[in-house]
Design a protein around this motif. Structure first.
Motif, mmCIF file in Angstrom:
data_model
loop_
_atom_site.group_PDB
_atom_site.id
_atom_site.type_symbol
_atom_site.label_atom_id
_atom_site.label_comp_id
_atom_site.label_asym_id
_atom_site.label_seq_id
_atom_site.Cartn_x
_atom_site.Cartn_y
_atom_site.Cartn_z
ATOM 1 N N LYS A 117 0.854 -1.189 0.000
ATOM 2 C CA LYS A 117 0.000 0.000 0.000
ATOM 3 C C LYS A 117 0.889 1.238 0.000
ATOM 4 O O LYS A 117 1.936 1.270 0.631
ATOM 5 C CB LYS A 117 -0.914 0.032 1.220
ATOM 6 C CG LYS A 117 -1.926 -1.080 1.241
ATOM 7 C CD LYS A 117 -2.916 -0.938 0.100
ATOM 8 C CE LYS A 117 -3.979 -2.014 0.203
ATOM 9 N NZ LYS A 117 -4.876 -1.995 -0.924
ATOM 10 N N GLY A 138 1.892 -0.199 5.987
ATOM 11 C CA GLY A 138 0.892 -0.061 7.045
ATOM 12 C C GLY A 138 0.642 1.387 7.426
ATOM 13 O O GLY A 138 -0.491 1.754 7.763
ATOM 14 N N SER A 139 1.676 2.215 7.370
ATOM 15 C CA SER A 139 1.500 3.632 7.703
ATOM 16 C C SER A 139 0.551 4.309 6.723
ATOM 17 O O SER A 139 -0.226 5.186 7.105
ATOM 18 C CB SER A 139 2.847 4.359 7.697
ATOM 19 O OG SER A 139 3.674 3.897 8.730
ATOM 20 N N GLU A 156 -1.979 2.852 5.093
ATOM 21 C CA GLU A 156 -3.342 2.398 5.389
ATOM 22 C C GLU A 156 -3.894 3.079 6.639
ATOM 23 O O GLU A 156 -5.032 3.547 6.652
ATOM 24 C CB GLU A 156 -3.366 0.886 5.562
ATOM 25 C CG GLU A 156 -3.106 0.140 4.264
ATOM 26 C CD GLU A 156 -3.205 -1.350 4.458
ATOM 27 O OE1 GLU A 156 -4.348 -1.857 4.442
ATOM 28 O OE2 GLU A 156 -2.153 -1.997 4.617
ATOM 29 N N THR A 157 -3.074 3.149 7.680
ATOM 30 C CA THR A 157 -3.508 3.790 8.924
ATOM 31 C C THR A 157 -3.822 5.259 8.687
ATOM 32 O O THR A 157 -4.855 5.766 9.131
ATOM 33 C CB THR A 157 -2.416 3.656 10.007
ATOM 34 O OG1 THR A 157 -2.153 2.270 10.220
ATOM 35 C CG2 THR A 157 -2.850 4.307 11.307
ATOM 36 N N LEU A 158 -2.949 5.941 7.977
ATOM 37 C CA LEU A 158 -3.145 7.358 7.692
ATOM 38 C C LEU A 158 -4.449 7.583 6.933
ATOM 39 O O LEU A 158 -5.233 8.473 7.269
ATOM 40 C CB LEU A 158 -1.964 7.905 6.888
ATOM 41 C CG LEU A 158 -1.997 9.390 6.595
ATOM 42 C CD1 LEU A 158 -1.703 10.178 7.861
ATOM 43 C CD2 LEU A 158 -0.976 9.740 5.527
ATOM 44 N N HIS A 181 -7.124 5.949 6.972
ATOM 45 C CA HIS A 181 -8.312 5.670 7.767
ATOM 46 C C HIS A 181 -8.451 6.553 9.007
ATOM 47 O O HIS A 181 -9.533 6.597 9.599
ATOM 48 C CB HIS A 181 -8.341 4.202 8.179
ATOM 49 C CG HIS A 181 -8.414 3.268 7.007
ATOM 50 N ND1 HIS A 181 -9.490 3.215 6.153
ATOM 51 C CD2 HIS A 181 -7.522 2.376 6.526
ATOM 52 C CE1 HIS A 181 -9.267 2.324 5.212
ATOM 53 N NE2 HIS A 181 -8.080 1.801 5.408
ATOM 54 N N CYS A 182 -7.367 7.225 9.405
ATOM 55 C CA CYS A 182 -7.380 7.913 10.708
ATOM 56 C C CYS A 182 -7.391 9.436 10.643
ATOM 57 O O CYS A 182 -7.527 10.076 11.684
ATOM 58 C CB CYS A 182 -6.185 7.474 11.534
ATOM 59 S SG CYS A 182 -6.291 5.762 12.070
ATOM 60 N N GLU A 187 3.019 10.496 13.285
ATOM 61 C CA GLU A 187 2.364 10.535 14.587
ATOM 62 C C GLU A 187 1.145 11.434 14.495
ATOM 63 O O GLU A 187 1.158 12.445 13.793
ATOM 64 C CB GLU A 187 3.321 11.049 15.662
ATOM 65 C CG GLU A 187 4.473 10.089 15.915
ATOM 66 C CD GLU A 187 5.375 10.534 17.048
ATOM 67 O OE1 GLU A 187 5.225 11.664 17.554
ATOM 68 O OE2 GLU A 187 6.249 9.736 17.429
ATOM 69 N N TYR A 188 0.118 11.052 15.209
ATOM 70 C CA TYR A 188 -1.165 11.763 15.171
ATOM 71 C C TYR A 188 -1.303 12.629 16.411
ATOM 72 O O TYR A 188 -1.159 12.134 17.527
ATOM 73 C CB TYR A 188 -2.312 10.754 15.066
ATOM 74 C CG TYR A 188 -2.093 9.843 13.864
ATOM 75 C CD1 TYR A 188 -2.566 10.218 12.617
ATOM 76 C CD2 TYR A 188 -1.374 8.661 13.981
ATOM 77 C CE1 TYR A 188 -2.345 9.415 11.507
ATOM 78 C CE2 TYR A 188 -1.145 7.860 12.863
ATOM 79 C CZ TYR A 188 -1.625 8.240 11.646
ATOM 80 O OH TYR A 188 -1.402 7.459 10.535
#
Length: 103
Positions: free
Chosen positions: A24, A55-56, A58-60, A62-63, A100-101
């Motif tokens: 991804k 993975g970063s 995909e997480t980004l 969605h978040c 980082e969020y």
């Protein structure tokens, strides 16, 4: 040392796609304020596209939403691309290694 570190607001929803290798990948556009004021006393900002992988990415995707604050640490990557007239030109990319969020 090839590193950058930005804190900024998400200016556009991240893209998410799959690279030919199956990983991804995505790009997030960050609005990063400059650390100094212009002649009128205003702090201008830069819109910086940042590549995010695996993975970063995909997480980004969605978040975050537009206006979310994130920090990104990464490296600058360069590659040569065809300019269309038979010559190659260098293109720089900002590649995230850690996201980082912020709340």
């Amino acid at each position: 040392m090839n590193q950058f570190c930005f804190a900024g607001k998400v200016a556009a929803l991240p893209t998410l796609s799959t690279a030919p290798q199956g990983w991804k990948t995505g790009t997030v556009l960050l609005d990063v304020q400059r650390p100094f004021a212009n002649g009128r006393g205003d702090f201008e900002s830069d819109l910086l596209p940042v590549e995010v992988w695996r993975g970063s990415a995909e997480t980004l995707a969605h978040c975050v939403k537009i206006g979310s604050w994130i920090t990104v640490r990464g490296r600058v990557a360069s590659r040569m691309v065809d300019s269309g007239n038979g010559t190659e030109i260098p293109v720089l990319s900002l590649v995230a290694e850690k996201v980082e969020y912020l709340h």
